[in-house]
Motif scaffolding. Structure first.
Motif, PDB file in Angstrom:
ATOM      1  N   LEU A   4     -60.117  34.554  -2.145  1.00 26.35           N
ATOM      2  CA  LEU A   4     -60.766  33.778  -3.198  1.00 26.35           C
ATOM      3  C   LEU A   4     -59.756  33.240  -4.201  1.00 26.35           C
ATOM      4  CD1 LEU A   4     -64.060  35.741  -3.967  1.00 26.35           C
ATOM      5  CD2 LEU A   4     -63.862  33.415  -3.110  1.00 26.35           C
ATOM      6  N   SER A   5     -58.797  34.063  -4.577  1.00 22.96           N
ATOM      7  CA  SER A   5     -57.777  33.617  -5.528  1.00 22.96           C
ATOM      8  C   SER A   5     -56.935  32.497  -4.937  1.00 22.96           C
ATOM      9  CB  SER A   5     -56.878  34.789  -5.931  1.00 22.96           C
ATOM     10  OG  SER A   5     -57.637  35.784  -6.578  1.00 22.96           O
ATOM     11  N   ALA A   6     -56.505  32.661  -3.690  1.00 18.44           N
ATOM     12  CA  ALA A   6     -55.691  31.624  -3.045  1.00 18.44           C
ATOM     13  C   ALA A   6     -56.475  30.330  -2.891  1.00 18.44           C
ATOM     14  CB  ALA A   6     -55.206  32.113  -1.686  1.00 18.44           C
ATOM     15  N   THR A   7     -57.737  30.452  -2.494  1.00 20.27           N
ATOM     16  CA  THR A   7     -58.579  29.257  -2.343  1.00 20.27           C
ATOM     17  C   THR A   7     -58.721  28.536  -3.677  1.00 20.27           C
ATOM     18  OG1 THR A   7     -59.809  30.276  -0.543  1.00 20.27           O
ATOM     19  CG2 THR A   7     -60.861  28.422  -1.658  1.00 20.27           C
ATOM     20  N   GLY A   8     -59.026  29.290  -4.709  1.00 22.12           N
ATOM     21  CA  GLY A   8     -59.195  28.685  -6.026  1.00 22.12           C
ATOM     22  C   GLY A   8     -57.934  28.031  -6.540  1.00 22.12           C
ATOM     23  N   LEU A   9     -56.801  28.671  -6.303  1.00 21.08           N
ATOM     24  CA  LEU A   9     -55.540  28.125  -6.817  1.00 21.08           C
ATOM     25  C   LEU A   9     -55.016  26.966  -5.984  1.00 21.08           C
ATOM     26  CD1 LEU A   9     -53.806  31.480  -7.812  1.00 21.08           C
ATOM     27  CD2 LEU A   9     -54.932  29.817  -9.324  1.00 21.08           C
ATOM     28  N   LEU A  10     -55.344  26.917  -4.697  1.00 19.02           N
ATOM     29  CA  LEU A  10     -54.813  25.868  -3.827  1.00 19.02           C
ATOM     30  C   LEU A  10     -55.660  24.593  -3.809  1.00 19.02           C
ATOM     31  CD1 LEU A  10     -53.573  28.014  -0.813  1.00 19.02           C
ATOM     32  CD2 LEU A  10     -52.196  26.944  -2.610  1.00 19.02           C
TER      33      LEU A  10
ATOM     34  N   VAL B 287     -59.907  29.618 -12.512  1.00 23.15           N
ATOM     35  CA  VAL B 287     -60.011  30.949 -13.118  1.00 23.15           C
ATOM     36  C   VAL B 287     -61.268  31.661 -12.614  1.00 23.15           C
ATOM     37  CG1 VAL B 287     -60.406  32.170 -15.302  1.00 23.15           C
ATOM     38  CG2 VAL B 287     -58.643  30.409 -15.152  1.00 23.15           C
ATOM     39  N   SER B 288     -62.368  30.911 -12.443  1.00 19.22           N
ATOM     40  CA  SER B 288     -63.604  31.547 -11.971  1.00 19.22           C
ATOM     41  C   SER B 288     -63.454  32.073 -10.548  1.00 19.22           C
ATOM     42  CB  SER B 288     -64.790  30.593 -12.087  1.00 19.22           C
ATOM     43  OG  SER B 288     -64.695  29.545 -11.152  1.00 19.22           O
ATOM     44  N   PHE B 289     -62.693  31.381  -9.690  1.00 13.77           N
ATOM     45  CA  PHE B 289     -62.434  31.884  -8.335  1.00 13.77           C
ATOM     46  C   PHE B 289     -61.659  33.200  -8.407  1.00 13.77           C
ATOM     47  CE2 PHE B 289     -63.802  27.910  -6.580  1.00 13.77           C
ATOM     48  CZ  PHE B 289     -64.014  28.122  -5.232  1.00 13.77           C
TER      49      PHE B 289
ATOM     50  N   SER C 211     -60.892  22.171 -11.626  1.00 12.37           N
ATOM     51  CA  SER C 211     -60.373  22.235 -12.993  1.00 12.37           C
ATOM     52  C   SER C 211     -59.781  23.626 -13.223  1.00 12.37           C
ATOM     53  CB  SER C 211     -61.509  21.979 -13.989  1.00 12.37           C
ATOM     54  OG  SER C 211     -62.408  23.067 -13.990  1.00 12.37           O
ATOM     55  N   PRO C 212     -58.989  23.782 -14.284  1.00 13.22           N
ATOM     56  CA  PRO C 212     -58.425  25.109 -14.575  1.00 13.22           C
ATOM     57  C   PRO C 212     -59.504  26.180 -14.747  1.00 13.22           C
ATOM     58  CG  PRO C 212     -57.271  23.457 -15.849  1.00 13.22           C
ATOM     59  CD  PRO C 212     -58.413  22.754 -15.175  1.00 13.22           C
ATOM     60  N   GLY C 213     -60.623  25.824 -15.360  1.00  6.33           N
ATOM     61  CA  GLY C 213     -61.716  26.792 -15.529  1.00  6.33           C
ATOM     62  C   GLY C 213     -62.316  27.223 -14.205  1.00  6.33           C
TER      63      GLY C 213
END
Length: 152
Positions: free
Chosen positions: A34-40, A50-52, A45-47
């Motif tokens: 989830l973190s990698a998906t959200g960051l990639l 962060v939610s991912f 948006s940045p928010g």
């Protein structure tokens, strides 16, 4: 349940090792994915990114909490750590250790007439290990408890 050939040395900790391993492995894997998906994902948006990450860490923290149960036997007695509680019992307070077919975990019958779930010994993934752990704890209770067998 019959007594094991030899009693474990005190202190001894009983916990559902395989279940704990599965929970922690899945928790870390989901948090990383989830973190990698959200960051990639560049369109987020940045928010949203962060939610991912927050969702992955929240999922991991729930699974860490679910992997918490254990039963610790030492010279003074038994400490039962469940998902949201911890209770220390003197040996004399534990009257009987029960693990019947179909039970999700060991139940301790206490001298005050109540029962306490000991989620640290559960036959879910490793039934044979749970049965051996329950036998060992029962033998320890019989050895150290008041009026329930020979004492040292």
């Amino acid at each position: 349940m019959s007594a094991p050939a030899s009693l474990p040395e005190l202190p001894v900790t009983f916990r559902p090792t395989r279940t704990r391993l599965v929970l922690l492995t899945v928790g870390v894997a989901v948090a990383v994915c989830l973190s990698a998906t959200g960051l990639l994902l560049s369109r987020l948006s940045p928010g949203e990114k962060v939610s991912f990450v927050f969702t992955g860490l929240l999922f991991l923290s729930v699974l860490v909490l679910l992997s918490r149960p254990k039963v610790v036997a030492d010279a003074e007695g038994v400490t039962v750590v469940n998902v949201a509680s911890k209770r220390s019992l003197a040996w004399a307070e534990v009257v009987r250790v029960n693990l019947r077919p179909g039970d999700p975990w060991v139940l301790l019958d206490l001298s005050d007439g109540t029962s306490l779930a000991a989620m640290g010994i559960q036959p879910g993934i490793a039934k044979a290990q749970a049965i051996n752990d329950a036998r060992a704890l029962r033998a320890l209770v019989e050895q150290h408890g008041t009026g329930h067998g020979p004492k040292r």
